[in-house]
Design an enzyme around this catalytic site. Sequence first.
Site, PDB file in Angstrom:
ATOM      1  N   HIS A 195      62.285  86.944 -52.296  1.00  0.00           N
ATOM      2  CA  HIS A 195      61.625  86.929 -53.598  1.00  0.00           C
ATOM      3  C   HIS A 195      62.233  88.009 -54.479  1.00  0.00           C
ATOM      4  O   HIS A 195      62.321  89.183 -54.086  1.00  0.00           O
ATOM      5  CB  HIS A 195      60.114  87.136 -53.427  1.00  0.00           C
ATOM      6  CG  HIS A 195      59.435  85.911 -52.889  1.00  0.00           C
ATOM      7  ND1 HIS A 195      58.334  85.944 -52.074  1.00  0.00           N
ATOM      8  CD2 HIS A 195      59.732  84.585 -53.079  1.00  0.00           C
ATOM      9  CE1 HIS A 195      57.968  84.699 -51.782  1.00  0.00           C
ATOM     10  NE2 HIS A 195      58.811  83.871 -52.372  1.00  0.00           N
ATOM     11  N   GLU A 392      54.701  92.082 -45.089  1.00  0.00           N
ATOM     12  CA  GLU A 392      54.424  92.396 -46.494  1.00  0.00           C
ATOM     13  C   GLU A 392      54.355  93.918 -46.555  1.00  0.00           C
ATOM     14  O   GLU A 392      53.391  94.525 -46.092  1.00  0.00           O
ATOM     15  CB  GLU A 392      53.100  91.777 -46.944  1.00  0.00           C
ATOM     16  CG  GLU A 392      53.075  90.259 -46.934  1.00  0.00           C
ATOM     17  CD  GLU A 392      53.792  89.621 -48.119  1.00  0.00           C
ATOM     18  OE1 GLU A 392      54.309  90.363 -48.985  1.00  0.00           O
ATOM     19  OE2 GLU A 392      53.839  88.383 -48.173  1.00  0.00           O
TER      20      GLU A 392
END
Length: 455
Positions: A195, A392
């Site tokens: 991302h 994450e």
Amino acid sequence: MTLRLRKGSTREKNQSFVRQSKPFILGLLCSALALGGGLAIANTHSKEVTSDTGLRFIQIAAKNKEERSAVAQTGVSIEAVRSDSVWVFANSKQISRLKERGFHVLGNFDYKTSRGGHETLFDFPSGDSKFHNYDRMTQELHALQSENPDLVSLTSIGKSLEGRNIWAIHFNTSKDALSQNVSNKPGIVYMGNHHAREHVSLEIPLMLAKHLVDHKNDPQIAQLLENRDVWIIPMVNPDGAEFDISTGSYQWWRKNRRPNGDGTFGVDLNRNYSYEWGTGGSETDTSSETYLGTNPFSEPETQAVRDFVRGHLNLKVLLSFHTFSELILYPWGYTYDGISKTKDQETYKRMATTMAQWNHYTPQQSSALYIASGDTTDWSYGELGIFSFTFELSPSGMEGGGFYPGQKVIDKVFKDNLQPCLYLLQVAGNPYQVLDSGTENTWLSNYVQPGSFAQ
Ligand code: 0X9
Ligand code: ZN
């Protein structure tokens, strides 16, 4: 040369957790300041913003994974999660859809998106100059190779849509393995920056590469390197990452830079893998932040990862770094069902909880965050049986800066995650060995035990 966001170009869908109890708006304001005004609160520039993209930053009541998944199904991008609500980017159509489906909008803010008219810089704002853009990362990787030819080789696994090399750095103590790019030793691959805006997710695997080289003569690291085949692909989405920093202000970009043919750009690479592709938590709307692409593996970036992973059958463990929320995620993400192979499920849980003791992240099944199909780790485990994790990374929430926490966090995030990375490197020998009693505590106190390798 100037660069303008096209009308209708999409802002990213990011799905992250905010698990803090502090007033969220404070964090939002801090983030807005940190972004140099990237988020405009209340009425600031509202006309300009709305005419640019129509995107609003809204808070919706949603208190569990089922409600979060239902929110995501309306096509919005979940940006942050609290115990009682989520924050999403949504256009007016999506806001109406949410309301029609009975969701309660708790807050609604302008989001200033366009930076049209700025010079293209392809670099970070000066306060974040420690981050690596594509060129500086490439230089670092070349330097690692040229300074350590007996241990390191640099190879491109393919090119991005805009023609940038997707670099993979390979560590192996065998010259033949290095020159042929294959090895019989148990393998591991670490990846970052699927991302675009998740820049910390590039820095951590890059620092890991440097750490392995800098400590190659430490007995513990030396033994790991001797017995493993190690790959690091720090920037899977170079076009998106460069676009995010193209104007001197962050663009909040998530996807790659695929022109979708209708004025919108980008496919979400973490929805483009083939396993259970398109079965939930991704969008067919090209303007969506979680647009899944025309087909599984429609994108050159995911094709490159696919071909690399399929071409290295010695890979036993895969770790894909994302930001933010401080989570350790393991399959499945496309379903709430657990893994049917009990031994694998137990192995995943043991690995995740062990790593959590070092980085203090929350270990959980991916779909406990929300359902999303077509991500890297569902594919690599589902198709190839590779034990695959998504981290994450920090911060834990928006008040810590969200995607843009600033360069000050990098060293700590690396320190927090070094032991989990080395643990994965060790257990790649045979992940099932984590089920052997007694090993967990040993690894925690002394993460690499000489002689404890599965050969
Ligand atoms: O949504 C994603 O792709 C990941 N979060 S992010 O904020 N980095 O975009 C999480 C993927 C986890 N996988 C599933 N929930 N399937
Ligand atoms: Zn991500």
